[in-house]
Design a protein around this motif. Sequence first.
Motif, PDB file in Angstrom:
ATOM      1  N   ARG A  49       0.709  -1.054   0.123  1.00  0.00           N
ATOM      2  CA  ARG A  49      -0.100  -0.041  -0.063  1.00  0.00           C
ATOM      3  C   ARG A  49       0.757   1.085   0.020  1.00  0.00           C
ATOM      4  O   ARG A  49       2.138   1.327   0.244  1.00  0.00           O
ATOM      5  CB  ARG A  49      -1.010   0.046   1.124  1.00  0.00           C
ATOM      6  CG  ARG A  49      -1.931  -1.217   1.240  1.00  0.00           C
ATOM      7  CD  ARG A  49      -2.478  -1.318   2.690  1.00  0.00           C
ATOM      8  NE  ARG A  49      -3.715  -0.186   2.314  1.00  0.00           N
ATOM      9  CZ  ARG A  49      -4.652   0.083   3.394  1.00  0.00           C
ATOM     10  NH1 ARG A  49      -4.610  -0.652   4.562  1.00  0.00           N
ATOM     11  NH2 ARG A  49      -5.512   0.717   3.098  1.00  0.00           N
ATOM     12  N   THR A  51       1.858   3.293  -2.531  1.00  0.00           N
ATOM     13  CA  THR A  51       2.731   3.523  -3.724  1.00  0.00           C
ATOM     14  C   THR A  51       1.816   4.785  -4.583  1.00  0.00           C
ATOM     15  O   THR A  51       2.810   5.278  -5.442  1.00  0.00           O
ATOM     16  CB  THR A  51       2.954   2.379  -4.418  1.00  0.00           C
ATOM     17  OG1 THR A  51       1.626   1.882  -4.853  1.00  0.00           O
ATOM     18  CG2 THR A  51       3.491   1.360  -3.725  1.00  0.00           C
ATOM     19  N   GLU A  52       0.668   5.067  -4.330  1.00  0.00           N
ATOM     20  CA  GLU A  52       0.293   6.152  -5.127  1.00  0.00           C
ATOM     21  C   GLU A  52      -0.447   7.381  -4.098  1.00  0.00           C
ATOM     22  O   GLU A  52      -1.298   6.983  -3.258  1.00  0.00           O
ATOM     23  CB  GLU A  52      -0.882   5.686  -5.973  1.00  0.00           C
ATOM     24  CG  GLU A  52      -1.920   6.577  -6.887  1.00  0.00           C
ATOM     25  CD  GLU A  52      -2.875   6.030  -7.893  1.00  0.00           C
ATOM     26  OE1 GLU A  52      -3.692   6.885  -8.273  1.00  0.00           O
ATOM     27  OE2 GLU A  52      -2.709   4.778  -7.823  1.00  0.00           O
ATOM     28  N   TYR A 117      -9.289  -0.228  -6.151  1.00  0.00           N
ATOM     29  CA  TYR A 117      -7.839  -0.601  -6.269  1.00  0.00           C
ATOM     30  C   TYR A 117      -6.849   0.888  -5.934  1.00  0.00           C
ATOM     31  O   TYR A 117      -5.873   0.889  -5.419  1.00  0.00           O
ATOM     32  CB  TYR A 117      -7.338  -1.140  -7.753  1.00  0.00           C
ATOM     33  CG  TYR A 117      -7.179  -2.587  -7.510  1.00  0.00           C
ATOM     34  CD1 TYR A 117      -6.252  -3.457  -7.160  1.00  0.00           C
ATOM     35  CD2 TYR A 117      -8.461  -3.290  -8.333  1.00  0.00           C
ATOM     36  CE1 TYR A 117      -6.324  -4.556  -7.384  1.00  0.00           C
ATOM     37  CE2 TYR A 117      -8.344  -4.744  -8.364  1.00  0.00           C
ATOM     38  CZ  TYR A 117      -7.339  -5.579  -7.719  1.00  0.00           C
ATOM     39  OH  TYR A 117      -7.565  -6.625  -7.717  1.00  0.00           O
ATOM     40  N   LYS A 118      -7.494   1.928  -6.423  1.00  0.00           N
ATOM     41  CA  LYS A 118      -6.968   3.371  -6.165  1.00  0.00           C
ATOM     42  C   LYS A 118      -7.050   3.698  -4.747  1.00  0.00           C
ATOM     43  O   LYS A 118      -6.173   4.150  -4.220  1.00  0.00           O
ATOM     44  CB  LYS A 118      -7.706   4.318  -6.999  1.00  0.00           C
ATOM     45  CG  LYS A 118      -7.481   4.073  -8.640  1.00  0.00           C
ATOM     46  CD  LYS A 118      -8.145   5.348  -9.230  1.00  0.00           C
ATOM     47  CE  LYS A 118      -7.877   5.214 -10.674  1.00  0.00           C
ATOM     48  NZ  LYS A 118      -8.573   6.098 -11.491  1.00  0.00           N
ATOM     49  N   SER A 121      -4.303   1.646  -3.090  1.00  0.00           N
ATOM     50  CA  SER A 121      -3.264   2.227  -3.110  1.00  0.00           C
ATOM     51  C   SER A 121      -2.729   3.482  -2.396  1.00  0.00           C
ATOM     52  O   SER A 121      -1.863   4.052  -2.064  1.00  0.00           O
ATOM     53  CB  SER A 121      -2.846   2.455  -4.702  1.00  0.00           C
ATOM     54  OG  SER A 121      -2.795   1.505  -5.545  1.00  0.00           O
TER      55      SER A 121
END
Length: 707
Positions: A49, A51-52, A117-118, A121
């Motif tokens: 988790r 990474t974005e 998924y976003k 992240s």
Amino acid sequence: MSSTVISTAQVAGQGAASQSLTPATSTWELPSVERVFSDLPEFPSLPPRGTEAIDSQEQQTMFRALQDAIEKAEWTDDSGNSFNLKELHASLEQADADARHGLRDIGALHGVRDILYKLWSANSEYLAQAAEILANGSRDPSWRAPFGQSGILKFFLNIVSSKDIVDTTLLLHSLRLVGNSCADTDENREIVVKDNYTLAIIRHFLDSELVFVAIPVLYNICMDFEPAHAQMAANRTAYILLKLLRDGAIENNDALLGFSYDLVELASEQGSMFILNSFIFEADFELDVGQGVENSPDGTILLLMELADSDTIAFAHFSSLVTCLATYLDKERFQNACVSNGMVEGVLSVLRRSYSVEIDQSSSEDIKALTQLRLKINQALSEVSASLLFSGRYPLDSALAQTLKSWVVADEDQLQICACVMLGNLARSDEVCQVMVRDLKIHEELISVLKSDARGAVLHSALGFLKNLAIAGDNRLSLGEAGIIPAVSRLWAYESVPQVQFSAASIARQVIINSTDNISRLFTPLSQDPDSPAHKRTYLSLLLSLFEKTDSTPIKTEIGRSVASICRALSPKARDGNEEAISLLDRLYSLHEGVARPIGTMITQSQWPVVRSEGWFALALMAANHLGCAAVVDCLHNAEVSELLKMALSADSSSEGEKDANKSQKTKDRDNAFVLVQELLKNEAGVLPSGYRDMLEDWTKEHARVI
């Protein structure tokens, strides 16, 4: 059994305090659950988790978009009416909600998956809220297949298996979604099993805040889905659950305990039988289902015993544990482990516990189930005691052997059967059998059982044990002195259980082999009063009466072998002038009309050629006695016996390629038949009709030309 719906209310609390059983006193190593997990394979998970980078405003926007997508995801029922999630929530409160069936709009759910998924992240706090909304939606059956097809189920499976530290609330609702999505939905269960996500779920059994939801989730995946059963076995689920139950790590909640014991039973009984050939999986994890229960640590059977022997165990759970224990002990590996670690006493304790476990006495199903459980335990103990290791670990002076000896005369029939079978398995050498009779006097207790009102199964097991004991040394004489013949004679009329009749006839034959004393006991009058008609009837008379009444060829043959044994023991001695033998032969022929007819059955049966040869030899011995000739002639009145005699005398050649053993058998039969006819012609003293005598003479002349 049916799947269960996992709601927020059901998982909100942990209920009563856990029940803890007394720890095992055995030194047997029980590996920790953590250690068991360390030996199992890894499974898929989401990427790490964080990474974005997404700011909080954007996360909130995505969450609202996700809510909007869910709420606008329409579906259509069979009548063409459109509904969305808001309307669905209202319909769930109606009693007829399950009557609505339709197809979800899968396309809208793909957008939901992408947003999830976003949020993952970005390590977003909104993800737990989204999980709860979706988990609630998964309670409705019409959402389940779309969740699997859209990838939403796979997303939450990856959360469940994540190597990251995941918020408990998110894990809880992720598990709820998985469990509800898999309820009665095999296509979603396939997704779980394909990548071994069951192992990821099982790992959450160690989390006291999640175990109460993880267990029902696994239950929903496994119900009526055998690939999951096999995977549970490969993942050692039975041992893990049993260890947690024994250690009190699973709360004392009826529903949760029920799920747990059901899963233990499914993992144990199905794992060794099912091969995953229904699905083609392209996954890194290769499931070794061929091993089944063999994957489980040896200590599994110790845990099963300890839990089953608990004073507070409910009957339903006791039933699951005993069924599993029997399954494990059907495997040689666990039989050897049980014996080597001195745990056979534990299995005996479970059998004894079956007589105090509480059942609904008004329920015929419970009563029948308990009977079957006792049979399963006894079968397992029979297999265990048949192990080559058993006699070395449990000699006759062991505490276990003493316990079994006390059970021979117990009030509970399955304890008696257990004792007879297990001690009978110890009686494998002449030395042990002699000690059992000479020192332990166990034959006296067994004979008392034969005289009692014991059920047929108990009688049968006691007779089998006595038959083993009768083989060795002087034991036949000891059994005769203890009253074995009068005891078994009452069982020759035990028509309700033919196996008892057969065994009772068989042991009579066993104890008279080469024993003049026991033959004399077999000829004892049924009444000592000379004026009583029973004074001229003997115990052998009762055995011959059984021959006339029964339709069982094995019983008839066994009685014939008894008569043949008498002839073998007495005829040579009588020929040498032994007065006792001469007197007994006179009683044999004068008191027992039709005594040779059972020999005829030995000859006419076709299953055992050696027994047929025994029969010809016995008739030849009878024909050597003047009184015996009349009995032989009576036997030859049987047309089938007479025809077989002619065939035996004419067996001068064998077909090409016939086995040497068959040729030898035919030669032996021919020679015995020839001696029979010669002795009969010499000693019959007019009992043969002249025409029949001429025929026999012609047969022997033909025989003389070909030998």
